[in-house]
Design a protein around this motif. Structure first.
Motif, PDB file in Angstrom:
ATOM      1  N   GLY A 134       0.793  -1.240   0.000  1.00 54.27           N
ATOM      2  CA  GLY A 134       0.000   0.000   0.000  1.00 54.27           C
ATOM      3  C   GLY A 134       0.812   1.270   0.000  1.00 54.27           C
ATOM      4  O   GLY A 134       0.243   2.361   0.154  1.00 54.27           O
ATOM      5  N   GLU A 135       2.125   1.173  -0.186  1.00 54.83           N
ATOM      6  CA  GLU A 135       2.972   2.358  -0.159  1.00 54.83           C
ATOM      7  C   GLU A 135       3.376   2.783  -1.566  1.00 54.83           C
ATOM      8  O   GLU A 135       3.110   2.095  -2.550  1.00 54.83           O
ATOM      9  CB  GLU A 135       4.193   2.095   0.723  1.00 54.83           C
ATOM     10  CG  GLU A 135       3.792   1.813   2.167  1.00 54.83           C
ATOM     11  CD  GLU A 135       4.947   1.766   3.135  1.00 54.83           C
ATOM     12  OE1 GLU A 135       4.713   2.025   4.329  1.00 54.83           O
ATOM     13  OE2 GLU A 135       6.088   1.459   2.709  1.00 54.83           O
ATOM     14  N   ALA A 136       4.029   3.929  -1.660  1.00 55.00           N
ATOM     15  CA  ALA A 136       4.351   4.506  -2.965  1.00 55.00           C
ATOM     16  C   ALA A 136       5.592   5.375  -2.829  1.00 55.00           C
ATOM     17  O   ALA A 136       6.145   5.556  -1.744  1.00 55.00           O
ATOM     18  CB  ALA A 136       3.175   5.331  -3.490  1.00 55.00           C
ATOM     19  N   HIS A 137       6.022   5.936  -3.958  1.00 51.00           N
ATOM     20  CA  HIS A 137       7.122   6.905  -3.926  1.00 51.00           C
ATOM     21  C   HIS A 137       6.969   7.869  -5.087  1.00 51.00           C
ATOM     22  O   HIS A 137       6.212   7.627  -6.038  1.00 51.00           O
ATOM     23  CB  HIS A 137       8.493   6.215  -3.972  1.00 51.00           C
ATOM     24  CG  HIS A 137       8.825   5.551  -5.271  1.00 51.00           C
ATOM     25  ND1 HIS A 137       8.284   4.337  -5.650  1.00 51.00           N
ATOM     26  CD2 HIS A 137       9.649   5.915  -6.296  1.00 51.00           C
ATOM     27  CE1 HIS A 137       8.760   3.974  -6.824  1.00 51.00           C
ATOM     28  NE2 HIS A 137       9.576   4.924  -7.248  1.00 51.00           N
ATOM     29  N   LEU A 138       7.676   8.991  -4.985  1.00 51.12           N
ATOM     30  CA  LEU A 138       7.707   9.983  -6.050  1.00 51.12           C
ATOM     31  C   LEU A 138       9.097  10.602  -6.095  1.00 51.12           C
ATOM     32  O   LEU A 138       9.909  10.412  -5.193  1.00 51.12           O
ATOM     33  CB  LEU A 138       6.632  11.065  -5.837  1.00 51.12           C
ATOM     34  CG  LEU A 138       6.483  11.749  -4.464  1.00 51.12           C
ATOM     35  CD1 LEU A 138       7.615  12.714  -4.161  1.00 51.12           C
ATOM     36  CD2 LEU A 138       5.154  12.481  -4.374  1.00 51.12           C
ATOM     37  N   ASP A 139       9.362  11.317  -7.163  1.00 47.92           N
ATOM     38  CA  ASP A 139      10.608  12.065  -7.286  1.00 47.92           C
ATOM     39  C   ASP A 139      10.371  13.437  -6.648  1.00 47.92           C
ATOM     40  O   ASP A 139       9.597  14.238  -7.169  1.00 47.92           O
ATOM     41  CB  ASP A 139      10.973  12.221  -8.760  1.00 47.92           C
ATOM     42  CG  ASP A 139      12.291  12.956  -8.967  1.00 47.92           C
ATOM     43  OD1 ASP A 139      12.688  13.752  -8.094  1.00 47.92           O
ATOM     44  OD2 ASP A 139      12.922  12.762 -10.021  1.00 47.92           O
ATOM     45  N   PRO A 140      11.010  13.728  -5.512  1.00 49.92           N
ATOM     46  CA  PRO A 140      10.711  14.990  -4.817  1.00 49.92           C
ATOM     47  C   PRO A 140      10.940  16.222  -5.669  1.00 49.92           C
ATOM     48  O   PRO A 140      10.157  17.179  -5.602  1.00 49.92           O
ATOM     49  CB  PRO A 140      11.663  14.971  -3.619  1.00 49.92           C
ATOM     50  CG  PRO A 140      12.019  13.554  -3.427  1.00 49.92           C
ATOM     51  CD  PRO A 140      12.012  12.937  -4.783  1.00 49.92           C
TER      52      PRO A 140
END
Length: 333
Positions: A134-140
């Motif tokens: 259920g987690e995610a990431h992005l390029d800050p």
């Protein structure tokens, strides 16, 4: 429509500006550096939207509000990759994985075959893993740029000085706000950006270690961000030799191919934090005079908690509703 001037164009200031502008308020955004590019802890962040993993050593609001951050970022900046988080440990550190499992939730326990199916380049390297789907990431940096661009479309640009009629000042300056928030402290974090085309990962990987845990976040095209130390210090600037050695050693332990990686960037900055490591919204008097609203103290949860803080502050700005993260000083009680 009300007028607000937001001080600081890091992740906190940009989220507040975006939320207020979305609701139709007149917003001015002020930052002497003219934006987030190349400076500040928001620039050097990992960009993991990992509320379940962070709950391992955080308070309950981080878990609850962090889950809503994924949708807020997708709606306002885009670029959210919902691939989950993989948590691993070397054989000698298997107790760290057990400890992490006891303190978290919403994960699947993977065997070697499942690990290899999820991340082929890690096949055969770990006996067990935890997968937080259920987690995610992005390029800050891309996310910050998207918020700046979204504000620009509405005629809101970052400017270096206060306007003549600022309206309500909302202080989001991070550590610079210690001139009116004396219990704000710095927590230093250091990171590396590497290029290693031999490795392909689809999601953030956390390597647990009793002394030097790391996280590794894919940026695409063989580029990875590796971080980050947690040092009780407000010293900013270059990364220390010790930290470089520790981070690179941990990356090499994750996969030996990182021993041949190119180091593209080294970065360090200090995150603003209050004693309880939770954010605060409140009112304070600046030394130059004048009452300010403020939002600060995101600690290591900048991209995870900034949306919730922005929503609470916007609600307070519009209706006077008391935010969950509201903080009163002794003289206000």
């Amino acid at each position: 429509m009300s007028r607000a001037t937001i001080l600081g164009a890091g992740v906190m200031g940009l989220c507040v500006a975006t939320e207020l502008a979305r609701r139709g308020h007149a917003v001015t955004l002020v930052d002497p550096a003219s934006g987030p590019g190349g400076h500040g802890c928001s620039w050097w962040a990992g960009g993991m939207l990992a509320p379940f993993c962070e709950f391992e050593n955080a308070e309950e609001p981080v878990l609850r509000h962090g889950q809503a951050a994924l949708d807020w970022w997708e709606a306002n900046a885009g670029g959210v990759t919902r691939g989950g988080t993989l948590v691993v440990a070397l054989g000698r550190d298997r107790r760290e994985l057990d400890r992490f499992a006891r303190r978290t939730q919403a994960f699947d326990l993977l065997d070697p075959g499942a690990i290899g199916a999820l991340e082929p380049d890690l096949a055969g390297r770990f006996e067990r893993a935890l997968f937080f789907s259920g987690e995610a990431h992005l390029d800050p940096r891309a996310a910050l740029a998207a918020l700046v661009a979204g504000l620009a479309v509405q005629g809101i640009a970052v400017q270096p000085t206060l306007p003549a009629e600022p309206g309500q000042i909302i202080d989001c300056r991070g550590l610079a706000a210690r001139d009116m928030l004396p219990d704000l402290r710095g927590v230093r974090g250091e990171m590396l950006v590497l290029r290693c085309p031999e490795i392909s990962l689809a999601r953030p990987v956390r390597l647990l270690h009793p002394r030097v845990p790391i996280y590794l976040v894919p940026r695409g095209d063989g580029v990875f961000m590796i971080g980050a130390t947690m040092i009780e210090s407000d010293r900013r600037g270059v990364v220390t030799a010790r930290s470089v050695l520790e981070l690179l050693s941990a990356a090499f332990a994750l996969h030996p191919a990182f021993g041949e990686a190119e180091i593209l960037e080294l970065g360090a900055d200090a995150r603003p934090a209050f004693p309880d490591n939770l954010p605060r919204i409140g009112r304070a008097t600046h030394p130059d005079g004048g009452d300010r609203l403020y939002a600060n103290g995101l600690y290591r949860h900048g991209y995870l908690l900034a949306p919730a803080v922005a929503v609470q502050l916007a609600d307070h700005f519009e209706t006077g509703a008391q935010p969950e993260f509201w903080h009163e000083t002794d003289d206000q009680r």
